[in-house]
Motif scaffolding. Structure first.
Motif, PDB file in Angstrom:
ATOM      1  N   ILE A 229       0.850  -1.197   0.000  1.00 39.17           N
ATOM      2  CA  ILE A 229       0.000   0.000   0.000  1.00 39.17           C
ATOM      3  C   ILE A 229       0.884   1.244   0.000  1.00 39.17           C
ATOM      4  CG2 ILE A 229      -1.751   1.276   1.295  1.00 39.17           C
ATOM      5  CD1 ILE A 229      -2.504  -1.419   2.616  1.00 39.17           C
ATOM      6  N   PRO A 230       0.643   2.193  -0.908  1.00 42.98           N
ATOM      7  CA  PRO A 230       1.438   3.428  -0.887  1.00 42.98           C
ATOM      8  C   PRO A 230       1.102   4.278   0.334  1.00 42.98           C
ATOM      9  CG  PRO A 230      -0.320   3.595  -2.520  1.00 42.98           C
ATOM     10  CD  PRO A 230      -0.332   2.175  -2.028  1.00 42.98           C
ATOM     11  N   LYS A 336      15.097  -1.164  11.200  1.00 42.14           N
ATOM     12  CA  LYS A 336      14.791   0.083  11.911  1.00 42.14           C
ATOM     13  C   LYS A 336      13.540   0.745  11.334  1.00 42.14           C
ATOM     14  CE  LYS A 336      19.427   1.336  13.520  1.00 42.14           C
ATOM     15  NZ  LYS A 336      20.507   2.371  13.483  1.00 42.14           N
ATOM     16  N   PHE A 337      13.414   0.704  10.008  1.00 43.71           N
ATOM     17  CA  PHE A 337      12.229   1.290   9.385  1.00 43.71           C
ATOM     18  C   PHE A 337      10.982   0.539   9.820  1.00 43.71           C
ATOM     19  CE2 PHE A 337       8.984   1.695   6.137  1.00 43.71           C
ATOM     20  CZ  PHE A 337       8.956   3.075   5.938  1.00 43.71           C
ATOM     21  N   GLY A 338      11.077  -0.793   9.873  1.00 42.34           N
ATOM     22  CA  GLY A 338       9.936  -1.599  10.289  1.00 42.34           C
ATOM     23  C   GLY A 338       9.472  -1.247  11.693  1.00 42.34           C
ATOM     24  N   LYS A 339      10.415  -1.066  12.607  1.00 41.62           N
ATOM     25  CA  LYS A 339      10.064  -0.697  13.986  1.00 41.62           C
ATOM     26  C   LYS A 339       9.470   0.708  14.040  1.00 41.62           C
ATOM     27  CE  LYS A 339      13.608  -3.598  16.153  1.00 41.62           C
ATOM     28  NZ  LYS A 339      14.858  -3.611  16.958  1.00 41.62           N
ATOM     29  N   LEU A 340      10.040   1.601  13.230  1.00 38.15           N
ATOM     30  CA  LEU A 340       9.568   2.984  13.221  1.00 38.15           C
ATOM     31  C   LEU A 340       8.133   3.082  12.728  1.00 38.15           C
ATOM     32  CD1 LEU A 340      10.425   6.035  13.538  1.00 38.15           C
ATOM     33  CD2 LEU A 340      10.865   5.987  11.071  1.00 38.15           C
ATOM     34  N   LYS A 341       7.846   2.426  11.613  1.00 38.24           N
ATOM     35  CA  LYS A 341       6.492   2.560  11.045  1.00 38.24           C
ATOM     36  C   LYS A 341       5.456   1.893  11.952  1.00 38.24           C
ATOM     37  CE  LYS A 341       5.720  -1.737   9.031  1.00 38.24           C
ATOM     38  NZ  LYS A 341       4.473  -2.516   8.831  1.00 38.24           N
ATOM     39  N   THR A 342       5.852   0.800  12.616  1.00 37.40           N
ATOM     40  CA  THR A 342       4.935   0.146  13.553  1.00 37.40           C
ATOM     41  C   THR A 342       4.660   1.052  14.748  1.00 37.40           C
ATOM     42  OG1 THR A 342       5.746  -2.045  12.904  1.00 37.40           O
ATOM     43  CG2 THR A 342       4.575  -1.884  15.003  1.00 37.40           C
ATOM     44  N   SER A 347       0.665  -0.494  10.992  1.00 36.92           N
ATOM     45  CA  SER A 347       0.844  -1.879  11.416  1.00 36.92           C
ATOM     46  C   SER A 347       0.620  -2.907  10.317  1.00 36.92           C
ATOM     47  CB  SER A 347      -0.096  -2.199  12.579  1.00 36.92           C
ATOM     48  OG  SER A 347      -1.443  -1.930  12.211  1.00 36.92           O
ATOM     49  N   SER A 348       0.084  -2.470   9.172  1.00 38.02           N
ATOM     50  CA  SER A 348      -0.194  -3.412   8.096  1.00 38.02           C
ATOM     51  C   SER A 348       1.101  -3.977   7.522  1.00 38.02           C
ATOM     52  CB  SER A 348      -0.982  -2.735   6.976  1.00 38.02           C
ATOM     53  OG  SER A 348      -1.083  -3.594   5.850  1.00 38.02           O
ATOM     54  N   ARG A 349       1.085  -5.276   7.200  1.00 37.08           N
ATOM     55  CA  ARG A 349       2.250  -5.913   6.565  1.00 37.08           C
ATOM     56  C   ARG A 349       2.445  -5.397   5.141  1.00 37.08           C
ATOM     57  NH1 ARG A 349       1.967 -12.302   7.436  1.00 37.08           N
ATOM     58  NH2 ARG A 349       4.003 -12.089   6.461  1.00 37.08           N
ATOM     59  N   LEU A 350       1.448  -4.682   4.631  1.00 37.29           N
ATOM     60  CA  LEU A 350       1.530  -4.132   3.276  1.00 37.29           C
ATOM     61  C   LEU A 350       2.080  -2.707   3.278  1.00 37.29           C
ATOM     62  CD1 LEU A 350      -1.851  -5.440   1.779  1.00 37.29           C
ATOM     63  CD2 LEU A 350       0.422  -6.461   1.625  1.00 37.29           C
ATOM     64  N   GLU A 351       2.381  -2.183   4.471  1.00 39.70           N
ATOM     65  CA  GLU A 351       2.988  -0.856   4.585  1.00 39.70           C
ATOM     66  C   GLU A 351       4.445  -1.029   4.983  1.00 39.70           C
ATOM     67  OE1 GLU A 351      -0.621   2.032   5.994  1.00 39.70           O
ATOM     68  OE2 GLU A 351      -0.033   0.459   7.404  1.00 39.70           O
ATOM     69  N   VAL A 352       5.319  -0.933   4.008  1.00 40.88           N
ATOM     70  CA  VAL A 352       6.751  -1.179   4.202  1.00 40.88           C
ATOM     71  C   VAL A 352       7.536  -0.086   3.488  1.00 40.88           C
ATOM     72  CG1 VAL A 352       6.444  -3.679   4.413  1.00 40.88           C
ATOM     73  CG2 VAL A 352       6.788  -2.665   2.156  1.00 40.88           C
ATOM     74  N   PHE A 353       8.872  -0.199   3.500  1.00 43.24           N
ATOM     75  CA  PHE A 353       9.659   0.830   2.821  1.00 43.24           C
ATOM     76  C   PHE A 353       9.301   0.890   1.338  1.00 43.24           C
ATOM     77  CE2 PHE A 353      13.238   2.677   0.614  1.00 43.24           C
ATOM     78  CZ  PHE A 353      13.515   3.796   1.397  1.00 43.24           C
ATOM     79  N   HIS A 354       8.995  -0.249   0.755  1.00 49.67           N
ATOM     80  CA  HIS A 354       8.631  -0.297  -0.664  1.00 49.67           C
ATOM     81  C   HIS A 354       7.384   0.546  -0.943  1.00 49.67           C
ATOM     82  CE1 HIS A 354       9.520  -2.393  -4.462  1.00 49.67           C
ATOM     83  NE2 HIS A 354       8.222  -2.312  -4.714  1.00 49.67           N
ATOM     84  N   SER A 355       6.590   0.807   0.104  1.00 47.26           N
ATOM     85  CA  SER A 355       5.391   1.633  -0.049  1.00 47.26           C
ATOM     86  C   SER A 355       5.751   3.054  -0.473  1.00 47.26           C
ATOM     87  CB  SER A 355       4.605   1.667   1.263  1.00 47.26           C
ATOM     88  OG  SER A 355       4.148   0.376   1.615  1.00 47.26           O
ATOM     89  N   ILE A 356       6.930   3.525  -0.063  1.00 46.80           N
ATOM     90  CA  ILE A 356       7.388   4.862  -0.466  1.00 46.80           C
ATOM     91  C   ILE A 356       7.601   4.896  -1.974  1.00 46.80           C
ATOM     92  CG2 ILE A 356       9.217   6.595  -0.214  1.00 46.80           C
ATOM     93  CD1 ILE A 356       9.666   5.594   2.616  1.00 46.80           C
ATOM     94  N   ARG A 357       8.091   3.815  -2.509  1.00 51.04           N
ATOM     95  CA  ARG A 357       8.257   3.683  -3.974  1.00 51.04           C
ATOM     96  C   ARG A 357       6.894   3.826  -4.653  1.00 51.04           C
ATOM     97  NH1 ARG A 357      11.740   1.236  -7.741  1.00 51.04           N
ATOM     98  NH2 ARG A 357      10.863  -0.370  -9.095  1.00 51.04           N
ATOM     99  N   LYS A 358       5.870   3.227  -4.045  1.00 53.72           N
ATOM    100  CA  LYS A 358       4.531   3.326  -4.609  1.00 53.72           C
ATOM    101  C   LYS A 358       3.961   4.737  -4.445  1.00 53.72           C
ATOM    102  CE  LYS A 358       2.773  -1.237  -5.107  1.00 53.72           C
ATOM    103  NZ  LYS A 358       1.508  -1.989  -5.173  1.00 53.72           N
ATOM    104  N   THR A 359       4.371   5.411  -3.374  1.00 58.92           N
ATOM    105  CA  THR A 359       3.933   6.799  -3.178  1.00 58.92           C
ATOM    106  C   THR A 359       4.410   7.665  -4.332  1.00 58.92           C
ATOM    107  OG1 THR A 359       4.025   6.550  -0.771  1.00 58.92           O
ATOM    108  CG2 THR A 359       4.035   8.798  -1.634  1.00 58.92           C
ATOM    109  N   LEU A 360       5.674   7.505  -4.702  1.00 62.33           N
ATOM    110  CA  LEU A 360       6.227   8.301  -5.798  1.00 62.33           C
ATOM    111  C   LEU A 360       5.539   7.973  -7.117  1.00 62.33           C
ATOM    112  CD1 LEU A 360       9.618   9.594  -6.576  1.00 62.33           C
ATOM    113  CD2 LEU A 360       8.800   7.886  -8.198  1.00 62.33           C
TER     114      LEU A 360
END
Length: 410
Positions: A229-230, A336-342, A347-360
Motif C-alpha cells: 500500500i502506498p 529500523k524502518f519496520g520498527k519505526l512505522k509500527t 501496522s499493516s504488513r503491506l505498509e513497508v519501505f517499498h510503499s514509499i516507492r509506490k507513493t512516488l
C-alpha cells in the motif's frame, strides 16, 4: 588391537574401557563382549568392527556425531561384510544396542535404528550433504530451502516413511501449529527439491511422488494484485520526522532519498560515490535488468546528497552500513524502518519501505506523467514491443522534468 582383546577361561573377549566423561551417559564402565574363539588371530578380526562401533557410540555420547542413523549405517556396513561367527557376534551386539536404545530414545526410534542397520530401511539424510553441495539457488532461497529440508528429514527419518498418507499428516500437523498454507507449500517445494535429487541418484523410486498433494490440501488465497500500500505524502513526512526525533539520521536520509527517487531500499544502500554525479544516481545493482538505470537528482535532494558525499568514509552515499551474509547493506536500516512505522501506527504488513516507492509512482501518475517515463524512473519493464524492446529509454532531462513534479510537505 591386542589391547582391546582379553583372554578369559581360554576364550577371547573384545574390551573397550569407556572414558570417564561419558560413563554416566552410557551407564557402564566398559564395553565387553565374547568373541567366541580361542584363536587370538580370529579374535583380532572379530573385535575390529565391535571396537569401531563402540568408539562411535562414545563419539555420539559426546555429541560429536549426534545422529543415530549415522551409527546405524556403520552397523550396516560391518554386517554386510561379516561372515559366520563374526556375523553372529555382530548381530547379537546389534540386538543389545537396539535394546539399550529403547530406554534412551524410545521403542519406535530403536526399532528404526535396528531396521536401518539391517538394511531394511534407508535414512532420509544419507545423501543430504551431497544434495546441499549441488543445489544452485540465490543465497537467501538456498538457505531457506536447506532449513525446510532439515524439517522434512527430522520428521520422516527414512525414505520408506515418506508416503503420501504420511506427508498429508505432516501438512496437517504444520497447519495445526498455526502455520499458513503458504508455509506448507514452501516446505513441500523444498522437500520435492530434495526428493527429486534422491530420484536422480536412484535412491528414491521414480514412480513414487509422495510429495505431490495437489487437490489434497487447501489452496493459497490469491493475494491482492496491487501488493504493498502506498503511503500518503504526509505519512512519508511523518516517518522522516519521527526518524529525526529518534536521532536516526541515516534512516531519515534513507526515507528522504526514497521519497524523491522511488528507488528500492537496497538500491539506495548500495549507491557508491562513484555512481553519484552532480545530476543523477546511476543505479547499477538492482533485482531486475530494467532496474539498472539513471535517476535524476531532484532539486530537493541537492543539499542532502552534497552532505552525504562530503561525510562519506567508505565510498558509499549512505556511509557506515554493514553487509549481512547475503552481501546486502540494507538489512539493519530495513529493520529500523519496520520498527519505526509500527511505532507510528502503520501496522499493516503491506505498509513497508517499498510503499514509499509506490507513493512516488502514484504522485507521478496523478501529475499526468506517462507510464513509460515513470517506468524509466523507477526501473520497471515496459511491456510493449516498441518501447520495451527497441527504445533506449527516456532522456535524463525528460525524467528530471517529471520528477520535479513530485513534492512533499517537508
Amino acid at each position: 588391537m591386542s589391547k582391546h582383546i582379553e583372554l578369559r577361561a581360554n576364550t577371547w573377549y573384545a574390551v573397550l574401557v569407556i572414558p570417564k566423561d561419558v560413563r554416566s551417559i552410557l551407564d557402564k564402565f566398559k564395553f565387553f563382549k565374547s568373541l567366541e574363539t580361542t584363536s587370538k588371530k580370529e579374535a583380532r578380526q572379530r573385535a575390529a568392527p565391535l571396537i569401531a562401533l563402540w568408539k562411535s557410540q562414545i563419539d555420539e555420547a559426546r555429541g560429536n556425531v549426534g545422529a543415530v542413523n549415522s551409527e546405524a549405517l556403520r552397523w550396516k556396513g560391518y554386517l554386510s561384510t561379516a561372515t559366520d561367527v563374526e556375523l553372529d557376534v555382530l548381530e547379537e551386539s546389534l540386538l543389545d544396542k537396539a535394546q539399550s536404545l529403547i530406554n534412551t530414545i524410545g521403542k519406535d526410534e530403536a526399532v528404526e535404528f535396528y531396521q536401518v542397520a539391517k538394511g531394511y530401511k534407508t535414512p532420509l539424510d544419507s545423501n543430504y550433504q551431497k544434495w546441499k553441495e549441488q543445489i544452485i539457488l540465490v543465497p537467501k532461497t538456498r538457505d531457506q530451502t536447506v532449513k525446510d529440508v532439515d524439517v522434512f528429514i527430522k520428521r520422516f527419518k527414512t525414505i520408506e516413511k515418506v508416503t503420501k498418507q504420511e506427508v498429508r499428516k505432516w501438512t496437517d500437523e504444520i497447519l495445526a501449529q498455526g502455520s499458513s498454507i503458504g508455509t506448507v507449500n514452501r516446505l513441500l517445494i523444498s522437500a520435492r527439491n530434495y526428493w527429486k535429487y534422491l530420484q536422480k541418484i536412484d535412491v528414491a523410486s521414480l514412480d513414487s511422488e509422495p510429495l505431490n498433494l495437489k487437490g489434497l490440501i487447501p489452496t493459497v488465497k490469491k493475494k491482492n494484485k496491487k501488493g504493498y500500500i502506498p503511503f500518503e505524502p504526509s505519512a512519508v513526512v511523518r516517518l522522516w520526522n519521527a526518524a529525526l526525533a529518534k536521532g536516526e539520521q541515516e534512516l531519515a536520509d534513507l526515507i528522504y532519498l526514497g521519497a524523491y527517487t522511488g528507488a528500492r531500499i537496497e538500491e539506495i544502500c548500495a549507491l557508491q560515490l562513484k555512481d553519484v554525479t552532480d545530476s543523477s544516481f546511476n543505479i547499477i545493482e538492482s533485482k531486475t535488468n530494467a532496474g539498472v538505470r539513471e535517476v535524476p537528482i531532484h532539486s530537493q535532494l541537492t543539499a542532502i546528497v552534497k552532505r552525504l558525499k562530503d561525510n562519506s568514509k567508505d565510498g558509499y552515499l549512505l556511509t557506515g552500513l554493514t553487509f549481512n551474509k547475503y552481501g546486502d547493506r540494507s538489512n539493519n536500516l530495513g529493520k529500523k524502518f519496520g520498527k519505526l512505522k509500527t511505532h507510528l501506527g502503520f501496522s499493516s504488513r503491506l505498509e513497508v519501505f517499498h510503499s514509499i516507492r509506490k507513493t512516488l509512482v502514484t504522485q507521478l501518475e496523478n501529475a499526468g506523467v506517462s507510464e513509460g517515463v515513470t517506468a524509466d524512473i523507477v526501473g520497471h519493464e515496459k511491456k510493449t514491443m516498441t518501447y520495451g524492446l527497441y527504445s533506449g529509454g527516456n532522456s535524463l532531462a525528460i525524467k528530471k522534468e517529471a520528477l520535479e513534479k513530485i513534492q512533499y510537505p517537508f
